[in-house]
Motif scaffolding. Structure first.
Motif, PDB file in Angstrom:
ATOM      1  N   GLN A  48       0.811  -1.214   0.000  1.00 34.46           N
ATOM      2  CA  GLN A  48       0.000   0.000   0.000  1.00 34.46           C
ATOM      3  C   GLN A  48       0.850   1.271   0.000  1.00 34.46           C
ATOM      4  N   GLY A  49       2.175   1.089   0.084  1.00 38.12           N
ATOM      5  CA  GLY A  49       3.069   2.235   0.011  1.00 38.12           C
ATOM      6  C   GLY A  49       3.654   2.687   1.333  1.00 38.12           C
ATOM      7  N   TYR A  50       3.351   2.014   2.414  1.00 42.88           N
ATOM      8  CA  TYR A  50       3.933   2.370   3.713  1.00 42.88           C
ATOM      9  C   TYR A  50       5.364   1.859   3.777  1.00 42.88           C
ATOM     10  N   ARG A  51       6.253   2.669   4.338  1.00 42.22           N
ATOM     11  CA  ARG A  51       7.666   2.302   4.381  1.00 42.22           C
ATOM     12  C   ARG A  51       8.266   2.322   5.783  1.00 42.22           C
ATOM     13  N   LYS A  52       7.601   2.943   6.698  1.00 43.91           N
ATOM     14  CA  LYS A  52       8.135   3.051   8.074  1.00 43.91           C
ATOM     15  C   LYS A  52       7.123   2.374   9.012  1.00 43.91           C
ATOM     16  N   ILE A  53       7.211   1.063   9.068  1.00 41.54           N
ATOM     17  CA  ILE A  53       6.168   0.278   9.745  1.00 41.54           C
ATOM     18  C   ILE A  53       6.625  -0.131  11.143  1.00 41.54           C
ATOM     19  N   ALA A  54       5.882   0.314  12.131  1.00 41.00           N
ATOM     20  CA  ALA A  54       6.168  -0.034  13.531  1.00 41.00           C
ATOM     21  C   ALA A  54       5.393  -1.283  13.926  1.00 41.00           C
ATOM     22  N   HIS A  55       5.806  -1.883  15.025  1.00 41.83           N
ATOM     23  CA  HIS A  55       5.122  -3.081  15.531  1.00 41.83           C
ATOM     24  C   HIS A  55       4.916  -2.962  17.036  1.00 41.83           C
ATOM     25  N   LEU A  56       3.656  -2.922  17.454  1.00 39.25           N
ATOM     26  CA  LEU A  56       3.329  -3.035  18.875  1.00 39.25           C
ATOM     27  C   LEU A  56       3.202  -4.527  19.147  1.00 39.25           C
ATOM     28  N   SER A  57       4.250  -5.103  19.700  1.00 39.09           N
ATOM     29  CA  SER A  57       4.364  -6.558  19.825  1.00 39.09           C
ATOM     30  C   SER A  57       3.889  -7.027  21.201  1.00 39.09           C
ATOM     31  N   GLY A  58       3.992  -8.338  21.402  1.00 39.42           N
ATOM     32  CA  GLY A  58       3.793  -8.906  22.732  1.00 39.42           C
ATOM     33  C   GLY A  58       5.142  -9.180  23.370  1.00 39.42           C
ATOM     34  N   ARG A  59       5.133  -9.922  24.472  1.00 44.67           N
ATOM     35  CA  ARG A  59       6.394 -10.297  25.112  1.00 44.67           C
ATOM     36  C   ARG A  59       7.122 -11.308  24.229  1.00 44.67           C
ATOM     37  N   MET A  60       8.399 -11.113  24.014  1.00 43.47           N
ATOM     38  CA  MET A  60       9.150 -11.958  23.099  1.00 43.47           C
ATOM     39  C   MET A  60       9.301 -13.394  23.591  1.00 43.47           C
ATOM     40  N   GLU A  61       9.158 -13.607  24.901  1.00 41.87           N
ATOM     41  CA  GLU A  61       9.263 -14.977  25.413  1.00 41.87           C
ATOM     42  C   GLU A  61       7.983 -15.779  25.194  1.00 41.87           C
ATOM     43  N   LYS A  80      10.619 -10.394   8.954  1.00 39.86           N
ATOM     44  CA  LYS A  80      10.941 -11.050   7.686  1.00 39.86           C
ATOM     45  C   LYS A  80      10.288 -10.345   6.499  1.00 39.86           C
ATOM     46  N   ALA A  81       9.050  -9.881   6.684  1.00 37.78           N
ATOM     47  CA  ALA A  81       8.359  -9.168   5.599  1.00 37.78           C
ATOM     48  C   ALA A  81       9.114  -7.887   5.246  1.00 37.78           C
ATOM     49  N   LEU A  82       9.609  -7.178   6.252  1.00 35.74           N
ATOM     50  CA  LEU A  82      10.398  -5.974   5.991  1.00 35.74           C
ATOM     51  C   LEU A  82      11.642  -6.327   5.183  1.00 35.74           C
ATOM     52  N   GLU A  83      12.354  -7.351   5.615  1.00 34.77           N
ATOM     53  CA  GLU A  83      13.605  -7.738   4.957  1.00 34.77           C
ATOM     54  C   GLU A  83      13.363  -8.180   3.517  1.00 34.77           C
ATOM     55  N   ASP A  84      12.310  -8.983   3.309  1.00 30.45           N
ATOM     56  CA  ASP A  84      12.031  -9.497   1.964  1.00 30.45           C
ATOM     57  C   ASP A  84      11.627  -8.403   0.989  1.00 30.45           C
ATOM     58  N   HIS A  85      11.150  -7.279   1.521  1.00 28.18           N
ATOM     59  CA  HIS A  85      10.713  -6.177   0.652  1.00 28.18           C
ATOM     60  C   HIS A  85      11.714  -5.015   0.652  1.00 28.18           C
ATOM     61  N   GLY A  86      12.926  -5.295   1.130  1.00 28.01           N
ATOM     62  CA  GLY A  86      13.999  -4.304   1.038  1.00 28.01           C
ATOM     63  C   GLY A  86      13.913  -3.163   2.014  1.00 28.01           C
ATOM     64  N   LEU A  87      13.134  -3.320   3.107  1.00 26.15           N
ATOM     65  CA  LEU A  87      13.025  -2.264   4.111  1.00 26.15           C
ATOM     66  C   LEU A  87      13.914  -2.582   5.309  1.00 26.15           C
ATOM     67  N   THR A  88      14.476  -1.558   5.895  1.00 23.89           N
ATOM     68  CA  THR A  88      15.373  -1.734   7.036  1.00 23.89           C
ATOM     69  C   THR A  88      14.580  -1.904   8.327  1.00 23.89           C
ATOM     70  N   PHE A  89      14.950  -2.920   9.073  1.00 25.13           N
ATOM     71  CA  PHE A  89      14.328  -3.127  10.383  1.00 25.13           C
ATOM     72  C   PHE A  89      14.851  -2.088  11.361  1.00 25.13           C
ATOM     73  N   ASN A  90      13.930  -1.409  12.042  1.00 23.38           N
ATOM     74  CA  ASN A  90      14.295  -0.377  13.010  1.00 23.38           C
ATOM     75  C   ASN A  90      13.803  -0.809  14.392  1.00 23.38           C
TER      76      ASN A  90
END
Length: 341
Positions: free
Chosen positions: A181-194, A207-217
């Motif tokens: 849809q054209g968004y490039r700076k996508i944040a993630h409100l995640s849960g606990r990683m454990e 993985k979706a960011l990486e596969d589409h050439g976007l840098t993980f921040n």
């Protein structure tokens, strides 16, 4: 007037001058008895409205035809749908369900499991709490020959069948949609990683960011502790007030996304033209927010039904099951909150 006492098997035996064991065999139609005796006992039982004591019969057979079920929150939309699926499937197979909730705390989960074990349930369905990092309380079921089926939120500390949705793929498709849809700076409100399902959603996002050439921040990832609407509001506020705010947010659940939406709207942001928003779970409320919320359907009813079937099948075969992991597919549900055009 005193309530009339319910007739018992011993009463029938006394009145017909038969032994209780003969009456029991006659009611069950044992072929070793004469047809005359069987008919006499059945007619007497019907005339006097005799009903067997099912609990006593089950006690003698070392079963109750009751399944235990523990969920983090009964009123949570996803878990309410899993409960419904489990209940309806159990009923079809002649089982009922004794339900408890852990409030997403290990202490309460342990108490609930001890209660259900003490009540003699035949087996257990459980979605573990966010705090569950040990499983002695669940191992106690296996030690008594009672199978345990984990679903949705699971722990590897217990060997046994597990049922989840493909959280990684669901998150991947959600983020890929935002990128398209054209968004490039996508944040993630995640849960606990454990927590396994939260971690899988985070990995799908990354993985979706990486596969589409976007840098993980890493600065755009904010782990929610309670998975609450308030956290969605507060974390979105901190993200949007940061020096490098995102232009889209993928949330661990729809409830968190609702809090995010509330902040964005109250602060004057236009959804989806300025900020895209995506949830996960596909709650009923997703259709009724303004704008309507894009989400990932994890089919709670199907999961509850399947988990119930798995447990009943183990009981039927007197098996505790292996360590198999069953994954159910998710489905991306696109609504207005993530479509720019």
């Amino acid at each position: 007037m005193a309530e009339k006492r319910k007739i018992t098997l011993k009463d029938i035996a006394r009145d017909l001058k038969l032994s209780p064991s003969t009456v029991s065999r006659a009611l069950n139609g044992y072929p070793s008895l004469s047809e005359e005796t069987i008919q006499m006992v059945k007619e007497y039982a019907e005339k006097h409205h005799y009903t067997p004591n099912t609990m006593a019969v089950n006690f003698r057979k070392n079963r109750t035809s009751i399944l235990g079920m523990i969920v983090p929150q009964i009123v949570h939309h996803f878990f309410s749908t899993t409960i419904n699926g489990a209940l309806e499937t159990a009923k079809k197979h002649g089982y009922s369900i004794l339900l408890a909730q852990s409030y997403d705390h290990l202490k309460d989960e342990i108490l609930a499991s001890q209660y259900l074990l003490g009540m003699g349930v035949d087996g257990l369905l459980i979605s573990v709490s966010n705090e569950t990092q040990e499983a002695d309380h669940l191992q106690a079921f296996l030690e008594e020959g009672k199978p345990v089926v984990q679903f949705d939120k699971i722990t590897d500390f217990l060997v046994g069948p597990k049922l989840v949705v493909d959280d990684f793929e669901g998150a991947y498709q959600a983020v890929a949609h935002l990128i398209k849809q054209g968004y490039r700076k996508i944040a993630h409100l995640s849960g606990r990683m454990e927590v396994k399902n939260a971690n899988a959603r985070f990995l799908g996002y990354k993985k979706a960011l990486e596969d589409h050439g976007l840098t993980f921040n890493e600065a755009w990832v904010r782990p929610c502790f309670d998975i609450s609407e308030q956290e969605g509001y507060d974390f979105t506020k901190s993200l949007m007030e940061s020096p490098n705010p995102p232009d889209a947010i993928f949330c661990i659940t729809d409830l968190v996304a609702l809090g995010s939406m509330n902040y964005l709207k109250s602060s004057g942001y236009q959804i989806p033209t300025q900020v895209g928003l995506m949830g996960f779970s596909n709650w009923m409320l997703s259709d009724f927010t303004t704008p309507s919320l894009s989400s990932v359907d994890q089919f709670g009813y199907t999961m509850g039904s399947k988990a119930s079937e798995m447990l009943i099948d183990l009981l039927k075969h007197q098996d505790l099951g292996g360590n198999e992991l069953v994954k159910l597919p998710t489905e991306l549900v696109v609504r207005k909150s993530s479509v720019k055009g």
